[in-house]
Design a protein around this motif. Structure first.
Motif, PDB file in Angstrom:
ATOM      1  N   ARG A  83      23.006  26.395 -25.507  1.00 39.43           N
ATOM      2  CA  ARG A  83      23.759  25.617 -24.539  1.00 39.43           C
ATOM      3  C   ARG A  83      24.215  24.237 -24.823  1.00 39.43           C
ATOM      4  O   ARG A  83      25.253  23.557 -24.680  1.00 39.43           O
ATOM      5  CB  ARG A  83      23.194  25.649 -23.424  1.00 39.43           C
ATOM      6  N   SER A  84      23.100  23.577 -25.722  1.00 40.02           N
ATOM      7  CA  SER A  84      23.465  22.316 -26.036  1.00 40.02           C
ATOM      8  C   SER A  84      24.412  22.340 -26.969  1.00 40.02           C
ATOM      9  O   SER A  84      25.234  21.254 -27.333  1.00 40.02           O
ATOM     10  CB  SER A  84      22.148  21.541 -26.731  1.00 40.02           C
ATOM     11  N   PHE A  85      24.791  23.116 -27.951  1.00 44.21           N
ATOM     12  CA  PHE A  85      25.741  23.098 -28.856  1.00 44.21           C
ATOM     13  C   PHE A  85      27.052  23.227 -28.079  1.00 44.21           C
ATOM     14  O   PHE A  85      28.125  22.606 -28.570  1.00 44.21           O
ATOM     15  CB  PHE A  85      25.493  24.289 -29.798  1.00 44.21           C
ATOM     16  N   ASP A  86      27.060  24.176 -26.997  1.00 43.38           N
ATOM     17  CA  ASP A  86      28.371  24.272 -26.290  1.00 43.38           C
ATOM     18  C   ASP A  86      28.630  22.735 -25.506  1.00 43.38           C
ATOM     19  O   ASP A  86      29.876  22.280 -25.534  1.00 43.38           O
ATOM     20  CB  ASP A  86      28.102  25.000 -25.106  1.00 43.38           C
ATOM     21  N   TYR A  87      27.696  22.089 -25.166  1.00 42.40           N
ATOM     22  CA  TYR A  87      27.879  20.567 -24.736  1.00 42.40           C
ATOM     23  C   TYR A  87      28.558  19.829 -25.396  1.00 42.40           C
ATOM     24  O   TYR A  87      29.386  18.811 -25.369  1.00 42.40           O
ATOM     25  CB  TYR A  87      26.564  20.009 -24.018  1.00 42.40           C
ATOM     26  N   ALA A  88      28.022  19.766 -26.911  1.00 40.13           N
ATOM     27  CA  ALA A  88      28.439  18.914 -27.839  1.00 40.13           C
ATOM     28  C   ALA A  88      29.872  19.271 -28.346  1.00 40.13           C
ATOM     29  O   ALA A  88      30.594  18.669 -28.595  1.00 40.13           O
ATOM     30  CB  ALA A  88      27.634  19.168 -29.203  1.00 40.13           C
ATOM     31  N   ALA A  89      30.187  20.507 -28.419  1.00 36.88           N
ATOM     32  CA  ALA A  89      31.514  21.194 -28.648  1.00 36.88           C
ATOM     33  C   ALA A  89      32.549  20.903 -27.569  1.00 36.88           C
ATOM     34  O   ALA A  89      33.593  20.723 -27.891  1.00 36.88           O
ATOM     35  CB  ALA A  89      31.563  22.565 -28.504  1.00 36.88           C
ATOM     36  N   SER A  90      32.251  20.513 -26.161  1.00 37.22           N
ATOM     37  CA  SER A  90      33.056  20.070 -25.387  1.00 37.22           C
ATOM     38  C   SER A  90      33.290  18.460 -25.327  1.00 37.22           C
ATOM     39  O   SER A  90      34.153  18.095 -24.348  1.00 37.22           O
ATOM     40  CB  SER A  90      32.410  20.553 -23.885  1.00 37.22           C
ATOM     41  N   HIS A  91      32.739  17.725 -25.947  1.00 39.62           N
ATOM     42  CA  HIS A  91      32.636  16.325 -26.021  1.00 39.62           C
ATOM     43  C   HIS A  91      33.950  15.880 -26.522  1.00 39.62           C
ATOM     44  O   HIS A  91      34.256  16.155 -27.810  1.00 39.62           O
ATOM     45  CB  HIS A  91      31.366  15.559 -26.564  1.00 39.62           C
ATOM     46  N   GLY A  92      34.886  15.395 -25.805  1.00 39.34           N
ATOM     47  CA  GLY A  92      36.129  15.136 -26.261  1.00 39.34           C
ATOM     48  C   GLY A  92      37.185  16.428 -26.471  1.00 39.34           C
ATOM     49  O   GLY A  92      37.389  16.907 -25.486  1.00 39.34           O
ATOM     50  N   THR A  93      37.856  16.585 -27.593  1.00 37.84           N
ATOM     51  CA  THR A  93      38.530  18.000 -27.450  1.00 37.84           C
ATOM     52  C   THR A  93      37.666  19.212 -27.541  1.00 37.84           C
ATOM     53  O   THR A  93      36.734  19.222 -28.560  1.00 37.84           O
ATOM     54  CB  THR A  93      39.401  17.755 -28.578  1.00 37.84           C
ATOM     55  N   TRP A  94      37.690  19.956 -26.914  1.00 34.92           N
ATOM     56  CA  TRP A  94      37.016  21.382 -26.692  1.00 34.92           C
ATOM     57  C   TRP A  94      37.176  22.034 -27.999  1.00 34.92           C
ATOM     58  O   TRP A  94      38.274  22.372 -28.522  1.00 34.92           O
ATOM     59  CB  TRP A  94      37.303  22.275 -25.437  1.00 34.92           C
TER      60      TRP A  94
ATOM     61  N   PHE B 155      28.436  20.773 -39.135  1.00 40.32           N
ATOM     62  CA  PHE B 155      26.996  20.603 -38.451  1.00 40.32           C
ATOM     63  C   PHE B 155      26.122  21.733 -38.810  1.00 40.32           C
ATOM     64  O   PHE B 155      25.138  22.024 -38.288  1.00 40.32           O
ATOM     65  CB  PHE B 155      27.072  20.186 -37.091  1.00 40.32           C
ATOM     66  N   THR B 156      26.685  22.702 -39.402  1.00 34.09           N
ATOM     67  CA  THR B 156      25.822  24.193 -39.701  1.00 34.09           C
ATOM     68  C   THR B 156      24.706  23.923 -40.456  1.00 34.09           C
ATOM     69  O   THR B 156      23.782  24.574 -40.043  1.00 34.09           O
ATOM     70  CB  THR B 156      26.832  25.148 -40.075  1.00 34.09           C
ATOM     71  N   GLY B 157      24.703  23.139 -41.407  1.00 29.76           N
ATOM     72  CA  GLY B 157      23.612  22.978 -42.174  1.00 29.76           C
ATOM     73  C   GLY B 157      22.458  22.148 -41.364  1.00 29.76           C
ATOM     74  O   GLY B 157      21.090  22.691 -41.609  1.00 29.76           O
ATOM     75  N   GLU B 158      22.618  21.327 -40.723  1.00 30.25           N
ATOM     76  CA  GLU B 158      21.885  20.813 -39.695  1.00 30.25           C
ATOM     77  C   GLU B 158      21.360  21.828 -38.733  1.00 30.25           C
ATOM     78  O   GLU B 158      20.162  21.598 -38.230  1.00 30.25           O
ATOM     79  CB  GLU B 158      22.417  19.486 -39.172  1.00 30.25           C
ATOM     80  N   ALA B 159      22.334  22.309 -38.161  1.00 30.54           N
ATOM     81  CA  ALA B 159      21.751  23.414 -37.024  1.00 30.54           C
ATOM     82  C   ALA B 159      20.743  24.413 -37.710  1.00 30.54           C
ATOM     83  O   ALA B 159      19.718  24.748 -37.117  1.00 30.54           O
ATOM     84  CB  ALA B 159      23.141  23.955 -36.594  1.00 30.54           C
ATOM     85  N   ARG B 160      21.020  24.933 -38.802  1.00 34.90           N
ATOM     86  CA  ARG B 160      20.216  25.835 -39.540  1.00 34.90           C
ATOM     87  C   ARG B 160      18.737  25.233 -39.886  1.00 34.90           C
ATOM     88  O   ARG B 160      17.943  25.722 -39.374  1.00 34.90           O
ATOM     89  CB  ARG B 160      20.662  26.541 -40.798  1.00 34.90           C
TER      90      ARG B 160
ATOM     91  N   ALA C 235      25.179  15.043 -34.006  1.00 36.57           N
ATOM     92  CA  ALA C 235      26.123  16.208 -33.664  1.00 36.57           C
ATOM     93  C   ALA C 235      27.474  15.594 -33.373  1.00 36.57           C
ATOM     94  O   ALA C 235      28.192  16.081 -33.911  1.00 36.57           O
ATOM     95  CB  ALA C 235      25.496  17.354 -32.788  1.00 36.57           C
ATOM     96  N   LEU C 236      27.561  14.704 -32.392  1.00 37.20           N
ATOM     97  CA  LEU C 236      28.588  14.145 -31.984  1.00 37.20           C
ATOM     98  C   LEU C 236      29.454  13.565 -33.300  1.00 37.20           C
ATOM     99  O   LEU C 236      30.630  13.680 -33.309  1.00 37.20           O
ATOM    100  CB  LEU C 236      28.591  13.225 -30.762  1.00 37.20           C
ATOM    101  N   ARG C 237      28.672  12.435 -33.580  1.00 39.33           N
ATOM    102  CA  ARG C 237      29.367  11.902 -34.765  1.00 39.33           C
ATOM    103  C   ARG C 237      29.951  12.521 -35.951  1.00 39.33           C
ATOM    104  O   ARG C 237      30.882  12.385 -36.275  1.00 39.33           O
ATOM    105  CB  ARG C 237      28.131  10.776 -35.474  1.00 39.33           C
ATOM    106  N   MET C 238      29.137  13.832 -36.581  1.00 39.47           N
ATOM    107  CA  MET C 238      29.473  14.574 -37.465  1.00 39.47           C
ATOM    108  C   MET C 238      30.784  15.247 -36.969  1.00 39.47           C
ATOM    109  O   MET C 238      31.845  15.726 -37.671  1.00 39.47           O
ATOM    110  CB  MET C 238      28.471  15.441 -37.906  1.00 39.47           C
ATOM    111  N   ARG C 239      30.855  15.870 -35.707  1.00 39.69           N
ATOM    112  CA  ARG C 239      31.817  16.773 -34.990  1.00 39.69           C
ATOM    113  C   ARG C 239      33.117  15.736 -35.098  1.00 39.69           C
ATOM    114  O   ARG C 239      34.224  16.171 -35.505  1.00 39.69           O
ATOM    115  CB  ARG C 239      31.636  17.199 -33.837  1.00 39.69           C
ATOM    116  N   ASP C 240      32.973  14.436 -34.776  1.00 39.18           N
ATOM    117  CA  ASP C 240      34.260  13.668 -34.466  1.00 39.18           C
ATOM    118  C   ASP C 240      34.629  13.297 -35.990  1.00 39.18           C
ATOM    119  O   ASP C 240      35.857  12.979 -35.965  1.00 39.18           O
ATOM    120  CB  ASP C 240      33.687  12.274 -33.652  1.00 39.18           C
TER     121      ASP C 240
END
Length: 479
Positions: free
Chosen positions: A394-405, A264-269, A254-259
């Motif tokens: 909650r884990s998605f929130d943590y990933a979204a806060s990594h680096g730039t919110w 990541f929505t396909g993986e999340a689904r 998740a972090l790699r794809m976000r960065d």
């Protein structure tokens, strides 16, 4: 032990004469040791099993060790200065014993015994010794007993001999060995009497054909003598499962794809679908219960009590406590109006780091132990499946806060995960907004307390969720 009284054997007591001074210094330095920051007041050997006699060039000693430590109250509290002892923890240790330690094992040194039956020997962490960890795999391949240890396996699983072992360095509360990129052995460090959910639930899921969880190939337990534990139950010690070679940790993915700016929505689904498949299989494999008025009100009261305790410990949480309490009051009100929910066995500590995506894109769920700090009996209670859903949100929130919110990224992932869950279960978790909000709030409160104690730099992440959850009503919180 934290949940039962365990009495030591005479053999174990004798060996501890050699080990006590060494382990008092070594234990607090281990990542999996839960009592950091508190002195050790007493060590007691519950059992000692020589898997390889220490008279050999290299001996292998299996030890169950009870560790007692005093409570350390907060300065200025009502108990400040009063010596009080917390419930003892029992740890599983695998110790190597040699006359001299070869250079390649120097980093595994625990110490040199000067007294007792091991006097003159060098003691070290056996998990760094490939010869000894290879021997452990051989014991798992052959069902049977060795002292108090009982080794079992699924005879349908092929476990080759001679697989090269390597110790993973990423575990914290437990330890894991990978054998030839074919199997992974998880060793439980803190052990209690009773079936460990990380063995129990994967076994049930395998028997019901759920491919989302690696099926246990072998496992081992300790059958202590009658009267040794308050419950006379076996202690789960470790489980060997297929190693998903090439699989990527969900958190890292998740972090790699976000960065990289990738969705990541396909993986999340897909992850939502995998979660629902596991829940469906668990509901078929094990009994479910209905949570009526009394049970719902008890659950809401427990959440409120955890909030009160956390607010007392973390001042930053206090301004939001009244708003957070409304989530639990709303849940209790629905229960009082006759609303009921189904509860079942769940993962218990689900987040992105507990999920693996294989190279072919399939998701698997791992680590069913639950929150190790909670009593085993509590971890094995049926819970609403939304508890796992809340953990993942909650884990998605943590990933979204990594680096730039990136709150929009989290919102998209949360929505996709819930849609994926509905694809399989037929019901979107957001259709129960009061229940979902209560469980997500309870999880965020837990996170605030955890981060304040262990990772203060991360505290802003759950506090951001706390602000939202304290202000939002159920309809807004559902996203």
């Amino acid at each position: 032990m934290s949940e039962a009284v365990i009495r030591p054997s005479a053999h174990a007591t004798a060996l501890l004469a050699s080990l006590d001074p060494l382990l008092r210094e070594w234990l607090p330095r281990q990542r999996w040791f839960a009592g950091k920051g508190r002195p050790i007041s007493d060590l007691e050997a519950v059992s000692a099993t020589e898997l390889l006699p220490h008279g050999s060039p290299s001996g292998l000693l299996h030890l169950l060790l009870r560790v007692r430590q005093p409570l350390v109250p907060a300065q200025g509290s009502a108990f400040d200065g009063i010596a009080a002892e917390r419930p003892a923890d029992c740890y599983q240790l695998l110790l190597g014993v040699r006359r001299t330690l070869p250079p390649h094992l120097a980093s595994a040194l625990i110490g040199h015994a000067t007294a007792g039956p091991l006097a003159g020997s060098t003691v070290y962490d056996a998990l760094h010794d490939r010869h000894l960890t290879g021997l452990l795999l051989e014991r798992l391949r052959i069902p049977g007993r060795h002292g108090v240890l009982r080794f079992e396996r699924d005879m349908r699983a092929e476990i080759p001999s001679g697989l090269a072992p390597r110790l993973l360095t990423t575990e914290q509360s437990n330890s894991s060995l990978v054998y030839g990129d074919t199997f992974i052995l998880k060793l439980f460090r803190r052990v209690v009497p009773g079936v460990n959910p990380d063995l129990e639930l994967p076994l049930h899921l395998a028997r019901h054909g759920c491919a989302r969880v690696p099926a246990p190939a072998a496992w081992f337990l300790a059958d202590l003598p009658a009267g040794a534990t308050a419950t006379d139950e076996s202690c789960g010690l470790g489980v060997l499962q297929p190693y998903l070679a090439g699989a990527e940790d969900g958190w890292e993915l998740a972090l790699r794809m976000r960065d990289k700016g990738e969705s990541f929505t396909g993986e999340a689904r897909a992850l939502g679908r995998a979660t629902a498949e596991v829940h469906t299989a668990l509901a078929a494999a094990l009994p479910t219960v209905t949570l009526g008025r009394a049970q719902v009100e008890l659950a809401a009261d427990a959440m409120a009590e955890r909030l009160t305790a956390a607010a007392q410990a973390v001042p930053a949480l206090r301004p939001y406590a009244p708003g957070l309490l409304t989530a639990f009051e709303a849940l209790a009100d629905l229960g009082g109006e006759g609303q009921s929910w189904t509860a079942q066995r769940v993962h218990g500590d689900l987040h992105l780091g507990q999920c693996l995506r294989s190279p072919d894109g399939e998701w698997s769920l791992i680590d069913f132990e639950g929150e190790p700090a909670r009593p085993l009996a509590e971890r094995r209670l049926p819970q609403p499946p939304v508890r796992d859903v809340a953990g993942m949100l909650r884990s998605f929130d943590y990933a979204a806060s990594h680096g730039t919110w990136a709150p929009e990224w989290a919102d998209e992932c949360r929505a996709a995960y819930c849609r994926g869950y509905a694809d399989v279960s037929g019901r979107d978790p957001r259709m129960d907004p009061v229940l979902l909000r209560a469980h997500e709030t309870d999880k965020a409160v837990y996170e605030v307390l955890y981060e304040a104690r262990h990772r203060p730099d991360w505290l802003p992440v759950p506090l951001a969720a706390v602000r939202r959850l304290a202000q939002d009503g159920p309809a807004d919180d559902a996203h």
